[in-house]
Enzyme design. Structure first.
Site, PDB file in Angstrom:
ATOM      1  N   ALA A  66      48.692  52.726   8.166  1.00 28.04           N
ATOM      2  CA  ALA A  66      49.949  52.753   8.413  1.00 28.04           C
ATOM      3  C   ALA A  66      50.467  51.470   9.274  1.00 28.04           C
ATOM      4  O   ALA A  66      49.435  50.869   9.745  1.00 28.04           O
ATOM      5  CB  ALA A  66      50.162  53.945   9.144  1.00 28.04           C
ATOM      6  N   GLY A 112      46.533  55.770   6.344  1.00 25.68           N
ATOM      7  CA  GLY A 112      47.690  56.209   5.505  1.00 25.68           C
ATOM      8  C   GLY A 112      47.289  55.821   3.797  1.00 25.68           C
ATOM      9  O   GLY A 112      47.981  56.439   2.987  1.00 25.68           O
ATOM     10  N   GLU A 115      45.212  58.440   2.493  1.00 27.54           N
ATOM     11  CA  GLU A 115      45.763  59.595   2.237  1.00 27.54           C
ATOM     12  C   GLU A 115      46.991  59.601   1.117  1.00 27.54           C
ATOM     13  O   GLU A 115      47.062  60.689   0.281  1.00 27.54           O
ATOM     14  CB  GLU A 115      46.689  59.986   3.489  1.00 27.54           C
ATOM     15  CG  GLU A 115      45.581  60.210   4.796  1.00 27.54           C
ATOM     16  CD  GLU A 115      46.351  60.386   6.158  1.00 27.54           C
ATOM     17  OE1 GLU A 115      46.090  61.441   6.779  1.00 27.54           O
ATOM     18  OE2 GLU A 115      47.098  59.480   6.580  1.00 27.54           O
ATOM     19  N   GLU A 135      41.439  56.934  12.111  1.00 33.77           N
ATOM     20  CA  GLU A 135      42.562  57.301  13.152  1.00 33.77           C
ATOM     21  C   GLU A 135      41.896  57.520  14.515  1.00 33.77           C
ATOM     22  O   GLU A 135      42.315  57.132  15.498  1.00 33.77           O
ATOM     23  CB  GLU A 135      43.229  58.264  12.510  1.00 33.77           C
ATOM     24  CG  GLU A 135      44.300  57.981  11.494  1.00 33.77           C
ATOM     25  CD  GLU A 135      43.938  58.098  10.061  1.00 33.77           C
ATOM     26  OE1 GLU A 135      44.658  57.927   9.258  1.00 33.77           O
ATOM     27  OE2 GLU A 135      42.447  58.019   9.920  1.00 33.77           O
TER      28      GLU A 135
END
Length: 260
Positions: A66, A112, A115, A135
């Site tokens: 991200a 992300g 994900e 993360e």
């Protein structure tokens, strides 16, 4: 439709979405997530599209994560809203799309990015791919479904280790873990995925959509996956695709599914 951060192309019933932020290693920001939502929604509504491939531009990254600069100063409420909105717009949306989605994981798929790949219906990796959920090294946890989908795919123990160490695994380990289905040379990645897509596209799109829903039902709280399968199986008998498929089989010819 023209997009700022993605490319969307379709040909002969197959669509390819490419995340196109190479200078940012294709990192996901709000604009990119919104554009991906719009592209997936439009392609899913297009009856000519039978399969979708999602990949990243360049040779370095599928999605490197991200865009941290967008949320580094967020408070508790803003952080929760960020995760909820992202899951609704993109990650849960892709997982439950009625059109099959194949993630062509080229290079880094981190945070992300991993994900997003896990939200696709299955994954193929290039031999130089690196995957992880880092993360906790930033003082946060995966917020786009990573703590849920990773254990489903690789098992609780491996997911715990990957998330707690914030480490990366290579493509062959990802295949051994069940995180990806195939590993191929990077130059062959998209064509390999197109080959799988061509096999999918020969089958009933109505039945495939029902199968996606039935499979996902097994991972949905409060839903009995077996009952969902029975219901979808029964409903298939009322479709034109079922009539065509069974008739073609009995007549020893190739089925031409109307998609109804």
């Amino acid at each position: 439709m023209n997009y700022e951060n993605i490319l969307a192309e379709k040909e002969n019933g197959l669509a390819v979405i490419t995340i196109n932020r190479p200078t940012k290693l294709n990192a996901l920001n709000k604009t990119t997530i919104q554009e991906l939502h719009e592209a997936f929604k439009a392609l899913d509504a297009d009856k000519e599209v039978k399969a979708i491939i999602i990949t990243g531009s360049g040779e370095k990254a599928f999605v490197a994560g991200a865009d941290i600069s967008e949320f580094a100063d967020f408070d508790v409420a803003q952080g929760g809203e960020l995760a909820a909105k992202g899951q609704e717009l993109l990650f849960d949306f892709v997982e439950n799309l009625s059109t099959p989605v194949i993630a062509a994981v080229n290079g880094f798929a981190l945070g992300g990015g991993l994900e997003l790949a896990m939200a696709a219906h299955f994954r193929v990796a290039s031999d130089n791919a690196k995957m992880g959920l880092p993360e906790v090294s930033l003082g946060v946890i995966p917020g786009y479904g990573g703590t849920q989908r990773l254990p489903q795919l690789v098992g609780k123990g491996r997911a715990m280790e990957m998330i707690m160490t914030a480490g990366m695994i290579g493509a062959e380990d990802a295949k051994a873990y069940g995180l990806v289905n195939h590993v191929v040379p990077q130059a062959e990645l998209v064509d390999f995925c197109k080959g799988i897509a061509s096999k999918i596209m020969k089958n009933s799109p109505v039945a495939i959509s029902a199968a996606i829903k039935a499979i996902n039902a097994n991972f949905t709280d409060g839903v009995n996956g077996y009952k969902a399968e029975i219901k979808a199986f029964g409903e298939a008998f009322g479709t034109a695709d079922f009539k065509e498929g069974t008739t073609a089989f009995l007549e020893k010819r190739k089925a031409e599914f109307p998609g109804k």
